[in-house]
Design a protein around this motif. Structure first.
Motif, PDB file in Angstrom:
ATOM      1  N   HIS A   1       7.693   9.414  19.587  1.00  0.00           N
ATOM      2  CA  HIS A   1       7.490   9.963  18.331  1.00  0.00           C
ATOM      3  C   HIS A   1       7.428   8.993  17.157  1.00  0.00           C
ATOM      4  O   HIS A   1       8.477   8.691  16.931  1.00  0.00           O
ATOM      5  CB  HIS A   1       7.916  11.254  17.923  1.00  0.00           C
ATOM      6  N   VAL A   2       6.440   8.534  16.412  1.00  0.00           N
ATOM      7  CA  VAL A   2       6.582   7.899  15.259  1.00  0.00           C
ATOM      8  C   VAL A   2       5.248   8.487  14.355  1.00  0.00           C
ATOM      9  O   VAL A   2       4.606   9.092  15.035  1.00  0.00           O
ATOM     10  CB  VAL A   2       6.160   6.320  15.719  1.00  0.00           C
ATOM     11  N   THR A   3       5.244   8.039  13.118  1.00  0.00           N
ATOM     12  CA  THR A   3       4.255   8.462  12.323  1.00  0.00           C
ATOM     13  C   THR A   3       3.492   7.151  11.827  1.00  0.00           C
ATOM     14  O   THR A   3       4.099   6.131  11.765  1.00  0.00           O
ATOM     15  CB  THR A   3       5.008   8.869  10.902  1.00  0.00           C
ATOM     16  N   GLN A   4       2.288   7.445  11.416  1.00  0.00           N
ATOM     17  CA  GLN A   4       1.401   6.313  11.230  1.00  0.00           C
ATOM     18  C   GLN A   4       1.807   5.545  10.145  1.00  0.00           C
ATOM     19  O   GLN A   4       2.117   6.092   9.007  1.00  0.00           O
ATOM     20  CB  GLN A   4      -0.055   6.869  10.681  1.00  0.00           C
ATOM     21  N   GLY A   5       1.740   4.191  10.411  1.00  0.00           N
ATOM     22  CA  GLY A   5       2.239   3.077   9.261  1.00  0.00           C
ATOM     23  C   GLY A   5       3.698   2.725   9.882  1.00  0.00           C
ATOM     24  O   GLY A   5       4.014   1.688   9.523  1.00  0.00           O
ATOM     25  N   ASP A   6       4.512   3.516  10.738  1.00  0.00           N
ATOM     26  CA  ASP A   6       5.572   2.795  11.242  1.00  0.00           C
ATOM     27  C   ASP A   6       5.604   1.595  12.148  1.00  0.00           C
ATOM     28  O   ASP A   6       4.527   1.413  12.826  1.00  0.00           O
ATOM     29  CB  ASP A   6       6.349   4.061  12.012  1.00  0.00           C
ATOM     30  N   THR A   7       6.601   0.871  12.068  1.00  0.00           N
ATOM     31  CA  THR A   7       6.765  -0.270  13.036  1.00  0.00           C
ATOM     32  C   THR A   7       7.437   0.305  14.197  1.00  0.00           C
ATOM     33  O   THR A   7       8.733   0.767  13.760  1.00  0.00           O
ATOM     34  CB  THR A   7       7.455  -1.436  12.320  1.00  0.00           C
ATOM     35  N   LEU A   8       7.065   0.184  15.356  1.00  0.00           N
ATOM     36  CA  LEU A   8       7.844   0.791  16.627  1.00  0.00           C
ATOM     37  C   LEU A   8       8.400  -0.435  17.177  1.00  0.00           C
ATOM     38  O   LEU A   8       7.760  -1.343  17.683  1.00  0.00           O
ATOM     39  CB  LEU A   8       6.832   1.527  17.415  1.00  0.00           C
TER      40      LEU A   8
ATOM     41  N   THR B   1       0.844  -1.138   0.071  1.00  0.00           N
ATOM     42  CA  THR B   1      -0.028  -0.200  -0.050  1.00  0.00           C
ATOM     43  C   THR B   1       0.920   1.192  -0.241  1.00  0.00           C
ATOM     44  O   THR B   1       2.076   1.128   0.380  1.00  0.00           O
ATOM     45  CB  THR B   1      -0.979   0.072   1.213  1.00  0.00           C
ATOM     46  N   LEU B   2       0.208   2.332  -0.205  1.00  0.00           N
ATOM     47  CA  LEU B   2       0.914   3.660  -0.444  1.00  0.00           C
ATOM     48  C   LEU B   2       1.496   3.980   1.085  1.00  0.00           C
ATOM     49  O   LEU B   2       2.519   4.298   1.099  1.00  0.00           O
ATOM     50  CB  LEU B   2      -0.011   4.817  -0.893  1.00  0.00           C
ATOM     51  N   LEU B   3       0.667   3.617   1.993  1.00  0.00           N
ATOM     52  CA  LEU B   3       1.152   3.804   3.439  1.00  0.00           C
ATOM     53  C   LEU B   3       2.268   3.320   3.841  1.00  0.00           C
ATOM     54  O   LEU B   3       3.210   3.668   4.516  1.00  0.00           O
ATOM     55  CB  LEU B   3       0.094   3.425   4.501  1.00  0.00           C
ATOM     56  N   GLY B   4       2.356   2.007   3.225  1.00  0.00           N
ATOM     57  CA  GLY B   4       3.496   1.162   3.461  1.00  0.00           C
ATOM     58  C   GLY B   4       4.856   1.554   2.880  1.00  0.00           C
ATOM     59  O   GLY B   4       6.046   1.270   3.492  1.00  0.00           O
ATOM     60  N   CYS B   5       4.567   2.101   1.771  1.00  0.00           N
ATOM     61  CA  CYS B   5       5.922   2.834   0.842  1.00  0.00           C
ATOM     62  C   CYS B   5       6.616   4.009   1.911  1.00  0.00           C
ATOM     63  O   CYS B   5       7.688   3.941   1.780  1.00  0.00           O
ATOM     64  CB  CYS B   5       5.433   3.309  -0.038  1.00  0.00           C
ATOM     65  N   PHE B   6       5.913   4.585   2.655  1.00  0.00           N
ATOM     66  CA  PHE B   6       6.417   5.844   3.618  1.00  0.00           C
ATOM     67  C   PHE B   6       6.740   5.399   4.819  1.00  0.00           C
ATOM     68  O   PHE B   6       7.447   6.062   5.564  1.00  0.00           O
ATOM     69  CB  PHE B   6       5.449   6.866   3.605  1.00  0.00           C
ATOM     70  N   ALA B   7       6.206   4.129   5.207  1.00  0.00           N
ATOM     71  CA  ALA B   7       6.506   3.658   6.558  1.00  0.00           C
ATOM     72  C   ALA B   7       8.368   3.315   6.900  1.00  0.00           C
ATOM     73  O   ALA B   7       8.767   3.071   6.173  1.00  0.00           O
ATOM     74  CB  ALA B   7       5.731   2.676   7.018  1.00  0.00           C
ATOM     75  N   ALA B   8       8.368   3.680   8.052  1.00  0.00           N
ATOM     76  CA  ALA B   8       9.677   3.276   8.725  1.00  0.00           C
ATOM     77  C   ALA B   8       9.649   2.280   9.997  1.00  0.00           C
ATOM     78  O   ALA B   8       8.551   2.080  10.467  1.00  0.00           O
ATOM     79  CB  ALA B   8      10.313   4.468   9.173  1.00  0.00           C
ATOM     80  N   ARG B   9      10.687   1.833  10.253  1.00  0.00           N
ATOM     81  CA  ARG B   9      10.947   1.009  11.382  1.00  0.00           C
ATOM     82  C   ARG B   9      11.883   1.988  12.384  1.00  0.00           C
ATOM     83  O   ARG B   9      12.967   2.188  12.206  1.00  0.00           O
ATOM     84  CB  ARG B   9      11.832  -0.245  10.977  1.00  0.00           C
ATOM     85  N   VAL B  10      11.053   1.979  13.203  1.00  0.00           N
ATOM     86  CA  VAL B  10      11.710   2.911  14.505  1.00  0.00           C
ATOM     87  C   VAL B  10      12.127   2.154  15.685  1.00  0.00           C
ATOM     88  O   VAL B  10      11.339   1.339  16.360  1.00  0.00           O
ATOM     89  CB  VAL B  10      10.758   3.881  15.010  1.00  0.00           C
TER      90      VAL B  10
END
Length: 331
Positions: free
Chosen positions: A44-51, A1-10
């Motif tokens: 702080h994380v952004t929606q879609g990130d894996t914390l 998904t588009l959300l997954g493209c911008f997600a990060a692993r924090v």
């Protein structure tokens, strides 16, 4: 998904251990911190990130953590309640929590979930920033966190309570209040720039006490409650119980002629009132300009003010209510 493209692993590494200090400005005592710090930094994380939080237990008792408000659908083993969804992390051992945020955003907090360790300081705000347009545009966001703080560790007070052979009931332990991690009357000022619109993320990380928060001379507009965006609701202040979170929009005045005072009242309905101890009022500075005089605002009774009620709030996404396929009548 588009959300997954911008997600990060924090990824964070937390060494949970004992620290010492006088957080209320008076009583030096043992507490629980992370990496030698208390308070320790908000997350702080952004929606879609894996914390990912790697927790090492340097205490002499088990520990665990709970991300308050996250649903953990399908991953309840990361939810944290000791001996409910997981075994506590033994002393000297480590455990890694993997928290997904793709379906949630908003204001949350993380706290210890073993032996009431959150009472002794083991907690911090968790902010999941949305990738969507906010309910109301704003220029800057600020974090305001409340805690109740006791002069003795929880396990000491628990011994009093559990001592059924005691000659009398245990003494009432009136909590002090901490604002952004420090003694309520000595917290750093909140700085406003004239004309700017602020999102205040307000987190009540208390155990027993309720908090009322006002900035006299300023209105607040609620746009989020407990991690759910809401239709804007204008109020005079916030009344918050343990675990509650709000986001409010506050617009700074156009002039920096005056500074203002904010009020925080800490209280408990089930603890006997004691003059100067319960309820207790803290004040802090809303700073527009160094050296500016403080604006005098007439005192108004709480009964004359507008406070948010959960029943008044409407979800911003206006999802239809779930259909009812079974009805049970109780008489």
């Amino acid at each position: 998904t588009l959300l997954g493209c911008f997600a990060a692993r924090v990824e964070l590494s937390w060494d949970v251990g004992y620290v010492y200090g006088a957080r209320d400005g008076f009583t030096y005592r043992r507490a629980i911190g992370v990496n030698g710090e208390l308070p320790f930094p908000p997350v702080h994380v952004t929606q879609g990130d894996t914390l990912v939080i790697n927790v090492h237990n340097s205490l002499d008792v088990p520990t665990s953590i709970h991300a308050h408000g996250l649903l953990n659908n399908g991953t309840n083993y990361y939810d944290g309640p000791d001996m409910v969804t997981q075994c506590g992390i033994p002393p000297g051992e480590s455990f890694t929590y993997v928290l997904e945020t793709k379906n949630q955003f908003g204001t949350f907090w993380i706290h210890g979930h073993t032996r009431h360790q959150e009472v002794d300081g083991f907690h911090t705000p968790l902010i999941i920033h949305s990738r969507k347009q906010p309910v109301i545009d704003y220029d800057e966001e600020l974090l305001v966190a409340f805690e109740d703080w006791y002069t003795t560790e929880f396990n000491v007070r628990q011994e009093y309570i559990n001592n059924l052979k005691g000659a009398s009931r245990p003494p009432t332990n009136y909590a002090k209040a901490l604002i952004n991690g420090y003694d309520g009357n000595n917290t750093a000022p909140i700085t406003f720039v004239p004309g700017k619109r602020y999102r205040l993320r307000v987190v009540c990380m208390s155990v027993n006490n309720w908090f009322k928060f006002r900035i006299p001379g300023h209105k607040m507009t609620v746009i989020e409650a407990d991690g759910v965006e809401s239709m804007p609701l204008e109020v005079d202040g916030l009344s918050m119980g343990p675990g509650q979170r709000y986001s409010v929009i506050v617009t700074a005045h156009k002039s920096d002629e005056f500074n203002y005072i904010y009020n925080v009242t800490s209280y408990s309905r089930f603890i006997t009132k004691e003059e100067g101890l319960r309820p207790i009022v803290y004040t802090g500075l809303i700073k527009y300009k160094d050296g500016a005089p403080t604006k005098t605002i007439p005192v108004v009774s709480d009964n004359q003010l507008v406070w948010p009620e959960e029943a008044q709030l409407q979800a911003y996404d206006k999802q239809p209510r779930l259909p009812v396929d079974r009805q049970i009548e109780l008489t």
